[in-house]
Design a protein around this motif. Structure first.
Motif, mmCIF file in Angstrom:
data_model
loop_
_atom_site.group_PDB
_atom_site.id
_atom_site.type_symbol
_atom_site.label_atom_id
_atom_site.label_comp_id
_atom_site.label_asym_id
_atom_site.label_seq_id
_atom_site.Cartn_x
_atom_site.Cartn_y
_atom_site.Cartn_z
ATOM 1 N N GLY A 116 79.463 -31.920 43.539
ATOM 2 C CA GLY A 116 79.191 -32.363 42.200
ATOM 3 C C GLY A 116 80.229 -32.959 41.391
ATOM 4 N N SER A 126 80.065 -40.935 43.547
ATOM 5 C CA SER A 126 78.572 -40.711 42.979
ATOM 6 C C SER A 126 77.807 -41.734 43.478
ATOM 7 N N LYS A 130 74.345 -40.063 45.534
ATOM 8 C CA LYS A 130 73.131 -40.251 45.090
ATOM 9 C C LYS A 130 71.997 -40.653 45.890
ATOM 10 N N MET A 133 71.343 -37.606 48.442
ATOM 11 C CA MET A 133 70.548 -36.734 47.683
ATOM 12 C C MET A 133 69.078 -37.005 47.568
ATOM 13 N N ASP A 134 68.648 -38.370 47.343
ATOM 14 C CA ASP A 134 67.482 -38.723 47.216
ATOM 15 C C ASP A 134 66.788 -38.620 48.438
ATOM 16 N N GLN A 137 66.090 -34.902 49.271
ATOM 17 C CA GLN A 137 64.995 -34.334 48.594
ATOM 18 C C GLN A 137 63.544 -34.729 48.727
ATOM 19 N N PRO A 169 70.727 -30.411 47.349
ATOM 20 C CA PRO A 169 70.480 -31.330 46.180
ATOM 21 C C PRO A 169 70.529 -30.976 45.019
ATOM 22 N N ARG A 173 73.262 -32.481 42.086
ATOM 23 C CA ARG A 173 72.713 -33.087 41.055
ATOM 24 C C ARG A 173 73.235 -32.557 39.573
ATOM 25 N N GLU A 176 77.081 -32.378 38.599
ATOM 26 C CA GLU A 176 77.272 -33.768 38.020
ATOM 27 C C GLU A 176 77.017 -34.132 36.747
#
Length: 307
Positions: A116, A126, A130, A133-134, A137, A169, A173, A176
């Motif tokens: 992060g 980043s 992202k 992580m999407d 999740q 995740p 998130r 960051e």
């Protein structure tokens, strides 16, 4: 044209992923063996320690921790909740689940926080992190059990592996987000003192981001608890295994007692991590100097305006 034939050819994506996992298992077996050995050692020893200490000793320790970090209300609630767990004969399984959750959370935080931070200071990282992580999740939790069993067979290790991946995740998130939300004026004041980028990160951005980071740790713990229950399906000991057994035998009493143990453990860990996220004392640090500089700048601007 045959109506059964599709215009779009089938893409064997699942087969490619399956082949990729077979390649990983064949070429990185040493890494999986190392992970298995480390997790068995950590979780096994922590579980033995928690189970070895009598509940009449450990429960007051939990209550004292709650009193020190949060309030007397949480201490009393923890005392009553853990005594209820003992009365339901779920103490050993609760300690097994606590050990699994604590180790999985620690591993997830060790990975998530540096990642992060890197994503917060580097836009390219980043942009890559992202969508990953999407994907992580939104993937159903049960899917993580498949590669976990493929790599580690049945037992506690695939459970903790799936728990780490599933709970990771939010930590990335929120870390960051916390660093990016630090006021730019505060960072500029630190630069005015001649602080390096690393000093600003350690002395300004991370201290101000602590509440947000701890909120992410809180979410990691909650997801780890939810996944620890699901991990009971692959043989991980604890409350999750009790829930799975209750489902298989339609034993409502056992399911309610195991579920209540999860709730009590979740509330205890949730309130403690929320208390750890409160702002600390930064007197004498770079953060204190920056705050003093901003206050002096504001006073000077106010005085000039009045003149």
């Amino acid at each position: 044209m045959n109506p059964d034939e599709s215009v779009i050819p089938r893409i064997p994506l699942g087969d490619w992923v399956d082949n990729g996992f077979d390649w990983l298992k064949a070429n990185l077996s040493w890494l999986f063996d190392l992970f298995s050995a480390v997790m068995n050692f950590l979780i096994g020893n922590l579980t033995d320690l928690l189970v070895m200490i009598p509940p009449v000793v450990l429960i007051p320790i939990f209550a004292l921790i709650a009193l020190t970090l949060r309030s007397w209300k949480l201490a009393v609630g923890s005392l009553i909740g853990f005594l209820l767990i003992v009365s339901m004969d779920q103490w050993e399984t609760t300690m097994q689940t606590m050990a699994l959750v604590l180790i999985a959370t620690l591993a997830a935080v060790i990975i998530a926080v540096p990642l992060g931070i890197l994503a917060a200071v580097n836009s390219t990282v980043s942009a890559i992190v992202k969508p990953v992580m999407d994907f992580m999740q939104t993937m159903p939790a049960f899917v993580y059990l498949i590669p976990a069993v493929t790599f580690f067979s049945i037992g506690v290790v695939p459970g903790v592996f799936a728990t780490i991946i599933f709970a990771l995740p939010p930590g990335v998130r929120m870390t960051e987000l916390g660093i990016r939300q630090v006021d730019a004026e505060t960072v500029e004041a630190g630069e005015a003192f001649g602080a390096t980028r690393g000093q600003i990160l350690r002395g300004i951005q991370l201290p101000l981001a602590v509440p947000t980071i701890m909120a992410g740790v809180n979410q990691v713990i909650m997801l780890a608890l939810s996944m620890a229950v699901i991990a009971g399906m692959v043989g991980a000991d604890g409350l999750g295994k009790e829930v799975v057994d209750a489902i298989g035998t339609l034993n409502l009493a056992q399911g309610v007692e195991a579920g209540l143990g999860v709730v009590i453990l979740a509330v205890f860990l949730d309130r403690l991590t929320a208390a750890l996220g409160s702002p600390g004392d930064y007197q004498g640090s770079l953060m204190h100097l920056v705050q003093k500089s901003i206050a002096q700048r504001g006073s000077a601007m106010g005085g000039a305006g009045s003149v």
